[in-house]
Design a protein around this motif. Structure first.
Motif, PDB file in Angstrom:
ATOM      1  N   GLU A  89      44.032  60.798  49.337  1.00 34.05           N
ATOM      2  CA  GLU A  89      43.766  61.052  50.745  1.00 34.05           C
ATOM      3  C   GLU A  89      43.574  62.544  51.009  1.00 34.05           C
ATOM      4  N   THR A  90      44.341  63.371  50.307  1.00 31.01           N
ATOM      5  CA  THR A  90      44.305  64.816  50.572  1.00 31.01           C
ATOM      6  C   THR A  90      43.269  65.562  49.732  1.00 31.01           C
ATOM      7  N   ASP A  91      42.907  65.023  48.589  1.00 36.54           N
ATOM      8  CA  ASP A  91      41.974  65.736  47.712  1.00 36.54           C
ATOM      9  C   ASP A  91      41.033  64.754  47.031  1.00 36.54           C
ATOM     10  N   ARG A  92      39.869  64.572  47.586  1.00 36.90           N
ATOM     11  CA  ARG A  92      38.906  63.612  47.057  1.00 36.90           C
ATOM     12  C   ARG A  92      38.197  64.135  45.819  1.00 36.90           C
ATOM     13  N   SER A  93      38.416  65.382  45.465  1.00 40.03           N
ATOM     14  CA  SER A  93      37.768  65.951  44.286  1.00 40.03           C
ATOM     15  C   SER A  93      38.529  65.652  43.003  1.00 40.03           C
ATOM     16  N   LEU A  94      39.692  64.991  43.119  1.00 39.24           N
ATOM     17  CA  LEU A  94      40.497  64.711  41.937  1.00 39.24           C
ATOM     18  C   LEU A  94      39.781  63.773  40.964  1.00 39.24           C
ATOM     19  N   LEU A  95      38.981  62.864  41.468  1.00 39.74           N
ATOM     20  CA  LEU A  95      38.293  61.872  40.649  1.00 39.74           C
ATOM     21  C   LEU A  95      36.855  61.720  41.115  1.00 39.74           C
ATOM     22  N   ASP A  96      35.981  61.327  40.157  1.00 39.22           N
ATOM     23  CA  ASP A  96      34.627  60.997  40.594  1.00 39.22           C
ATOM     24  C   ASP A  96      34.635  59.601  41.212  1.00 39.22           C
ATOM     25  N   ASP A  97      33.501  59.205  41.740  1.00 44.17           N
ATOM     26  CA  ASP A  97      33.448  57.972  42.541  1.00 44.17           C
ATOM     27  C   ASP A  97      33.810  56.739  41.726  1.00 44.17           C
ATOM     28  N   LEU A  98      33.277  56.615  40.485  1.00 42.02           N
ATOM     29  CA  LEU A  98      33.542  55.428  39.686  1.00 42.02           C
ATOM     30  C   LEU A  98      35.014  55.363  39.245  1.00 42.02           C
ATOM     31  N   SER A  99      35.560  56.503  38.853  1.00 43.18           N
ATOM     32  CA  SER A  99      36.970  56.515  38.443  1.00 43.18           C
ATOM     33  C   SER A  99      37.870  56.184  39.620  1.00 43.18           C
ATOM     34  N   ARG A 100      37.473  56.647  40.799  1.00 40.56           N
ATOM     35  CA  ARG A 100      38.245  56.349  41.995  1.00 40.56           C
ATOM     36  C   ARG A 100      38.260  54.840  42.251  1.00 40.56           C
ATOM     37  N   LYS A 101      37.139  54.172  42.008  1.00 39.27           N
ATOM     38  CA  LYS A 101      37.063  52.729  42.215  1.00 39.27           C
ATOM     39  C   LYS A 101      37.968  51.980  41.219  1.00 39.27           C
ATOM     40  N   VAL A 102      38.056  52.496  39.983  1.00 39.80           N
ATOM     41  CA  VAL A 102      38.943  51.875  39.009  1.00 39.80           C
ATOM     42  C   VAL A 102      40.393  51.985  39.474  1.00 39.80           C
ATOM     43  N   VAL A 103      40.777  53.160  39.932  1.00 37.93           N
ATOM     44  CA  VAL A 103      42.138  53.363  40.415  1.00 37.93           C
ATOM     45  C   VAL A 103      42.415  52.476  41.621  1.00 37.93           C
ATOM     46  N   ALA A 104      41.425  52.387  42.529  1.00 38.31           N
ATOM     47  CA  ALA A 104      41.603  51.541  43.717  1.00 38.31           C
ATOM     48  C   ALA A 104      41.786  50.081  43.331  1.00 38.31           C
ATOM     49  N   ALA A 105      41.045  49.635  42.303  1.00 38.81           N
ATOM     50  CA  ALA A 105      41.201  48.245  41.840  1.00 38.81           C
ATOM     51  C   ALA A 105      42.603  48.021  41.305  1.00 38.81           C
ATOM     52  N   GLY A 106      43.129  49.014  40.589  1.00 34.01           N
ATOM     53  CA  GLY A 106      44.487  48.890  40.082  1.00 34.01           C
ATOM     54  C   GLY A 106      45.508  48.832  41.197  1.00 34.01           C
ATOM     55  N   LEU A 107      45.340  49.688  42.202  1.00 34.87           N
ATOM     56  CA  LEU A 107      46.270  49.689  43.332  1.00 34.87           C
ATOM     57  C   LEU A 107      46.248  48.361  44.069  1.00 34.87           C
ATOM     58  N   ALA A 108      45.047  47.788  44.210  1.00 42.15           N
ATOM     59  CA  ALA A 108      44.928  46.496  44.895  1.00 42.15           C
ATOM     60  C   ALA A 108      45.634  45.404  44.112  1.00 42.15           C
ATOM     61  N   THR A 109      45.510  45.437  42.796  1.00 43.90           N
ATOM     62  CA  THR A 109      46.183  44.436  41.962  1.00 43.90           C
ATOM     63  C   THR A 109      47.692  44.558  42.064  1.00 43.90           C
ATOM     64  N   TRP A 110      48.198  45.781  42.046  1.00 42.53           N
ATOM     65  CA  TRP A 110      49.642  45.981  42.153  1.00 42.53           C
ATOM     66  C   TRP A 110      50.167  45.477  43.485  1.00 42.53           C
ATOM     67  N   SER A 111      49.433  45.789  44.551  1.00 48.28           N
ATOM     68  CA  SER A 111      49.921  45.404  45.882  1.00 48.28           C
ATOM     69  C   SER A 111      49.829  43.906  46.113  1.00 48.28           C
ATOM     70  N   ASP A 112      48.953  43.217  45.343  1.00 50.52           N
ATOM     71  CA  ASP A 112      48.827  41.769  45.499  1.00 50.52           C
ATOM     72  C   ASP A 112      49.915  41.005  44.764  1.00 50.52           C
ATOM     73  N   ASP A 113      50.657  41.712  43.883  1.00 47.72           N
ATOM     74  CA  ASP A 113      51.733  41.035  43.150  1.00 47.72           C
ATOM     75  C   ASP A 113      52.778  40.511  44.115  1.00 47.72           C
ATOM     76  N   LYS A 114      53.166  39.274  43.925  1.00 52.34           N
ATOM     77  CA  LYS A 114      54.193  38.689  44.780  1.00 52.34           C
ATOM     78  C   LYS A 114      55.568  39.065  44.272  1.00 52.34           C
ATOM     79  N   PRO A 115      56.465  39.460  45.149  1.00 54.16           N
ATOM     80  CA  PRO A 115      57.808  39.797  44.702  1.00 54.16           C
ATOM     81  C   PRO A 115      58.553  38.567  44.237  1.00 54.16           C
TER      82      PRO A 115
END
Length: 350
Positions: free
Chosen positions: A210-236
């Motif tokens: 959110e604070t620094d969009r230069s940390l990753l390029d667009d494709l790498s950012r999408k990979v990270v976002a996919a990972g975050l979505a998978t983690w958040s979808d895990d049921k406790p």
């Protein structure tokens, strides 16, 4: 009218032996046991007539019942409980069985899920019952993460926790993703995952992006976002592994037994209910035995549950493993099987 159950210590030696041999025979055959059968099994000569009188007293005390007027006797659930508490002599596993359990569990490597599946399958086979294992979702700090290309639009995430357990997940990623994007995403994640749990990492990564969009390029950012979505979808909550349900159909001869097994299948399919099994042992030590109505999970099925918790290296209970089957389980054999398997799992997960 059945009188209150008397402690086994109130029974004389002959009554105790009749009761023990009747339960042993029932566990072996599943059939009502008659006085003539018992007379041949007694350590000293006792006539069938005398044994019938003893069985009548045991029935009056609530330990036995007659399924039919002319049939032999079967132990009641209360009788089985008295047997387990007062007369059960637990056997010992031989070297071959201990080695087999350890070898099968170790064969899964560092994958916790794989080890639990192997242990449950083996326990089911050795006990000829259905094997159950509860594997609660752990929130251990992460040590390393690796993203591996699987094919168009898919990547494998290998996560290694600080406690040595390994978890694999498949992510959906943009098609045509170059290997460099996975490498960049892997490096980025590892720099932020050290000693943090998944939830803690997710919050930190979201803040960074959110604070620094230069940390990753667009494709790498999408990979990270996919990972975050998978983690958040895990049921406790906990995961449930069930193996060997088909064993429950072995030697089913009576219609009422078949109906009980069908009812048990229905319970096992309702995994949310079975996950409550962990609550039964969370504050307990060693193997716990629940017979019939003592366990409200399986009351309708008329079954018994033998279960033991397993601990991590910090002596925290992190799961439970056991078997479920008809009340005529071979308690003498299954109790040490469950106990030893739980201890092996606890030792291997560290």
């Amino acid at each position: 009218m059945v009188t209150p159950v008397s402690p086994l210590t109130d029974l004389d030696a002959r009554s105790r032996e009749v009761f023990q041999r009747l339960v042993d025979t029932f566990v072996e055959t599943g059939e009502p046991v008659g006085s003539r059968t018992l007379s041949r099994k007694m350590s000293v000569g006792v006539s069938p007539a005398t044994i019938r009188n003893v069985m009548a007293d045991l029935e009056q005390g609530g330990l036995l019942y007659a399924p039919h007027a002319s049939a032999g006797r079967l132990p009641t659930e209360l009788g089985l409980r008295m047997f387990v508490n007062g007369l059960l002599e637990v056997g010992a596993l031989d070297t071959t069985e201990r080695t087999r359990i350890e070898t099968m569990c170790q064969a899964a490597g560092r994958s916790l899920e794989g080890m639990l599946e192997e242990a449950t399958t083996l326990l089911s086979g050795l006990s000829q019952c259905a094997g159950l294992v509860i594997a609660p979702k752990t929130d251990a700090p992460l040590k390393h993460i690796e993203l591996v290309h699987l094919g168009p639009g898919r990547a494998l995430v290998v996560m290694v926790a600080a406690n040595g357990t390994v978890e694999n997940r498949v992510l959906e990623v943009p098609r045509g993703l170059p290997p460099s994007a996975l490498v960049e995403a892997t490096n980025y994640l590892n720099a932020r995952l050290a000693e943090r749990t998944l939830d803690e990492s997710r919050e930190a990564i979201l803040a960074d992006l959110e604070t620094d969009r230069s940390l990753l390029d667009d494709l790498s950012r999408k990979v990270v976002a996919a990972g975050l979505a998978t983690w958040s979808d895990d049921k406790p909550g906990a995961a449930l592994i069930v193996r060997g349900q088909g064993n429950l159909l072995n030697d089913v001869s009576a219609v009422q037994d078949l109906e009980r097994i069908r009812a048990l299948f229905d319970v096992l399919e309702t995994k949310e209910q079975v996950l409550r099994m962990l609550d039964l042992v969370i504050d307990a030590e060693g193997v716990q035995i629940f017979i019939g109505a003592e366990n409200d999970l399986f009351t309708l099925a008329g079954c018994s549950l033998i279960v033991a918790p397993y601990q991590n290296s910090r002596e925290e209970i992190v799961g439970a493993i056991g078997v479920v089957g008809p009340t005529r389980l071979n308690y003498r054999r299954i109790v040490p099987l469950v106990d030893y398997t739980a201890k092996v799992i606890g030792r291997l997960i560290g």
